[in-house]
Design a protein around this motif. Structure first.
Motif, PDB file in Angstrom:
ATOM      1  N   HIS A 173      14.241   3.339   1.287  1.00  0.00           N
ATOM      2  CA  HIS A 173      13.236   4.130   0.563  1.00  0.00           C
ATOM      3  C   HIS A 173      13.982   5.397   0.111  1.00  0.00           C
ATOM      4  O   HIS A 173      13.800   6.474   0.677  1.00  0.00           O
ATOM      5  CB  HIS A 173      12.082   4.445   1.516  1.00  0.00           C
TER       6      HIS A 173
ATOM      7  N   PRO B 221       0.811  -1.224   0.000  1.00  0.00           N
ATOM      8  CA  PRO B 221       0.000   0.000   0.000  1.00  0.00           C
ATOM      9  C   PRO B 221       0.847   1.279   0.000  1.00  0.00           C
ATOM     10  O   PRO B 221       1.962   1.283   0.522  1.00  0.00           O
ATOM     11  CB  PRO B 221      -0.802  -0.092   1.305  1.00  0.00           C
ATOM     12  N   SER B 222       0.303   2.316  -0.583  1.00  0.00           N
ATOM     13  CA  SER B 222       0.985   3.621  -0.611  1.00  0.00           C
ATOM     14  C   SER B 222      -0.028   4.696  -0.951  1.00  0.00           C
ATOM     15  O   SER B 222      -0.937   4.469  -1.744  1.00  0.00           O
ATOM     16  CB  SER B 222       2.077   3.617  -1.681  1.00  0.00           C
ATOM     17  N   THR B 223       0.134   5.852  -0.357  1.00  0.00           N
ATOM     18  CA  THR B 223      -0.615   7.034  -0.810  1.00  0.00           C
ATOM     19  C   THR B 223       0.364   8.032  -1.420  1.00  0.00           C
ATOM     20  O   THR B 223       0.291   8.371  -2.599  1.00  0.00           O
ATOM     21  CB  THR B 223      -1.379   7.677   0.368  1.00  0.00           C
ATOM     22  N   ARG B 224       1.317   8.513  -0.606  1.00  0.00           N
ATOM     23  CA  ARG B 224       2.211   9.585  -1.038  1.00  0.00           C
ATOM     24  C   ARG B 224       3.169   9.188  -2.154  1.00  0.00           C
ATOM     25  O   ARG B 224       3.318   9.910  -3.140  1.00  0.00           O
ATOM     26  CB  ARG B 224       3.075  10.099   0.121  1.00  0.00           C
ATOM     27  N   THR B 225       3.865   8.070  -1.970  1.00  0.00           N
ATOM     28  CA  THR B 225       4.923   7.743  -2.927  1.00  0.00           C
ATOM     29  C   THR B 225       4.304   7.510  -4.307  1.00  0.00           C
ATOM     30  O   THR B 225       4.749   8.086  -5.306  1.00  0.00           O
ATOM     31  CB  THR B 225       5.702   6.501  -2.457  1.00  0.00           C
ATOM     32  N   ARG B 226       3.259   6.700  -4.336  1.00  0.00           N
ATOM     33  CA  ARG B 226       2.661   6.394  -5.635  1.00  0.00           C
ATOM     34  C   ARG B 226       2.052   7.644  -6.272  1.00  0.00           C
ATOM     35  O   ARG B 226       2.331   7.973  -7.423  1.00  0.00           O
ATOM     36  CB  ARG B 226       1.586   5.313  -5.489  1.00  0.00           C
TER      37      ARG B 226
ATOM     38  N   GLN C 169      12.343   8.862  -0.605  1.00  0.00           N
ATOM     39  CA  GLN C 169      11.821   9.526   0.600  1.00  0.00           C
ATOM     40  C   GLN C 169      12.942  10.323   1.270  1.00  0.00           C
ATOM     41  O   GLN C 169      12.757  11.472   1.683  1.00  0.00           O
ATOM     42  CB  GLN C 169      11.245   8.490   1.573  1.00  0.00           C
TER      43      GLN C 169
ATOM     44  N   ARG D 205       7.474  -0.702  -5.642  1.00  0.00           N
ATOM     45  CA  ARG D 205       7.408  -0.883  -4.175  1.00  0.00           C
ATOM     46  C   ARG D 205       7.108  -2.353  -3.917  1.00  0.00           C
ATOM     47  O   ARG D 205       6.212  -2.934  -4.539  1.00  0.00           O
ATOM     48  CB  ARG D 205       6.334  -0.009  -3.543  1.00  0.00           C
TER      49      ARG D 205
ATOM     50  N   PRO E 101       7.666  10.895   7.648  1.00  0.00           N
ATOM     51  CA  PRO E 101       7.463  10.472   6.254  1.00  0.00           C
ATOM     52  C   PRO E 101       5.990  10.205   5.949  1.00  0.00           C
ATOM     53  O   PRO E 101       5.592  10.207   4.785  1.00  0.00           O
ATOM     54  CB  PRO E 101       8.287   9.182   6.145  1.00  0.00           C
ATOM     55  N   LEU E 102       5.191   9.988   7.004  1.00  0.00           N
ATOM     56  CA  LEU E 102       3.761   9.663   6.907  1.00  0.00           C
ATOM     57  C   LEU E 102       3.596   8.317   6.193  1.00  0.00           C
ATOM     58  O   LEU E 102       4.458   7.955   5.420  1.00  0.00           O
ATOM     59  CB  LEU E 102       2.976  10.772   6.203  1.00  0.00           C
ATOM     60  N   PRO E 103       2.556   7.556   6.417  1.00  0.00           N
ATOM     61  CA  PRO E 103       1.409   7.910   7.238  1.00  0.00           C
ATOM     62  C   PRO E 103       1.720   7.855   8.729  1.00  0.00           C
ATOM     63  O   PRO E 103       2.579   7.089   9.152  1.00  0.00           O
ATOM     64  CB  PRO E 103       0.387   6.818   6.871  1.00  0.00           C
TER      65      PRO E 103
HETATM   66  N1   CP Z   1       6.183   8.074   2.995  1.00  0.00           N
HETATM   67  C1   CP Z   1       5.599   7.069   2.329  1.00  0.00           C
HETATM   68  O1   CP Z   1       6.279   6.185   1.785  1.00  0.00           O
HETATM   69  O2   CP Z   1       4.245   7.126   2.288  1.00  0.00           O
HETATM   70  P1   CP Z   1       3.298   6.110   1.516  1.00  0.00           P
HETATM   71  O3   CP Z   1       3.481   4.755   2.161  1.00  0.00           O
HETATM   72  O4   CP Z   1       1.921   6.663   1.641  1.00  0.00           O
HETATM   73  O5   CP Z   1       3.782   6.055   0.087  1.00  0.00           O
END
Ligand code: CP
Length: 309
Positions: free
Chosen positions: A136, A55-60, A139, A108, A267-269
């Motif tokens: 990562h 899963p990913s929000t930001r990176t993707r 990041q 990823r 780095p979130l989440p």
């Molecule tokens: N920082 C980071 O990798 O966030 P995601 O997992 O949402 O991509």
């Protein structure tokens, strides 16, 4: 200086020098100043293959937004259950297939070594978008860029990396990247989640490190807190996770003991480790990081695809 990223894989931040990173950051600044039609020519007619098996929000989304912002397009596997991975296709064949359609890949994967393996298999450049608890690198690039944009320098800054230093892949890339910039780093974690031994010995003599368990004790000394989430999904035993859950929480009371210009990054989440009340304070820079993420990734893709910008 010739473009050090042209046609290269980005698997570990250790493969890039201080001057390489500075070249990337200078390009990120430069792209912001380009006329829209020039900016959107940087990846015109090029395709990014987005292969995300975790899963990913930001990176993707920042990779996708970055590619679109420079005129390129993307295709993706973001739900492995809807790809032929579900039928038993291996990573080798999936990478060979995707690379036949695209100009570069961002991958990823939950397995350490998966990105390096994909880079060996593929002739097109591969960017590591997070490989297990290993690294990562992009990041870390955006984390370092954020500190430089917000503070102007990293040299001699006192930076605490807090939380899950054992499983958090962003921590490893960030430490390897920071080693180029001469900060003092405080590693703050429960004993069970200390930085892995191999990284401690790798970093010996390259960066000024000290290990701590109590964040409150050192907070007044810090310029930057880099908070991390306890990576529940990487614990082999959830009983062990329960022992360390909620060990560190940043709230306004803790920050009142720090310097006025103390910067909080993540780095979130996040889950519970930064209270929402912190979001509206000048300390909170974690949503700035998400913005810088798109900028840095657009620069990185542009440099991989173009010998000269
Ligand atoms: N920082 C980071 O990798 O966030 P995601 O997992 O949402 O991509």
């Amino acid at each position: 200086m010739t473009n050090p990223f042209f046609n290269r894989d980005v698997i570990s931040i250790r493969e890039f020098s201080k001057s390489d990173l500075e070249y990337l950051f200078k390009t990120a600044d430069q792209i912001q100043t380009l006329q829209p039609n020039r900016r959107s020519s940087l990846a015109d007619g090029r395709l990014l293959g987005v292969m995300f098996f975790e899963p990913s929000t930001r990176t993707r989304l920042s990779f996708e937004a970055a590619m679109l912002s420079i005129g390129g397009q993307t295709i993706s596997i973001i739900e492995p259950k809807t790809s032929s991975t579900e039928k038993g296709e291996n990573l080798h064949d999936t990478v060979k297939t995707v690379e036949s359609y695209v100009d570069l890949i961002v991958l990823r994967h939950r397995m350490e070594g998966a990105a390096r393996y994909a880079a060996q298999v593929a002739e097109k450049p591969v960017i590591n978008g997070g490989s297990g608890s290993e690294e990562h690198p992009t990041q870390a690039m955006l984390d370092i860029y954020t500190i430089l944009k917000e503070r102007g320098t990293i040299s001699d800054l006192k930076i605490a990396l807090v939380g899950d230093l054992k499983y958090g892949r962003t921590v490893y890339s960030l430490l390897y990247g920071l080693a180029n910039f001469n900060p003092r780093v405080f590693l703050v974690s429960p004993p069970e989640l200390r930085l892995r031994e191999e990284a401690l010995s790798d970093l010996e003599g390259k960066i000024n490190l000290s290990q701590h368990t109590d964040l409150e004790e050192i907070v007044s000394d810090l310029d930057v807190i880099y908070m991390t989430r306890i990576q529940k999904e990487r614990f082999p035993d959830l009983v062990e996770y329960e022992k360390v859950r909620g060990t560190y929480v940043i709230d306004n009371q803790l920050l009142s003991k720090g310097r006025e210009d103390l910067m909080v990054l993540h780095p979130l989440p996040r889950t519970t480790e930064i209270k929402p009340e912190v979001d509206s304070t000048p300390h909170a820079k974690y949503f700035n990081q998400t913005i810088y993420g798109k900028t840095v990734r657009a620069a990185l893709i542009s440099l991989i695809l173009n010998k000269e910008i």
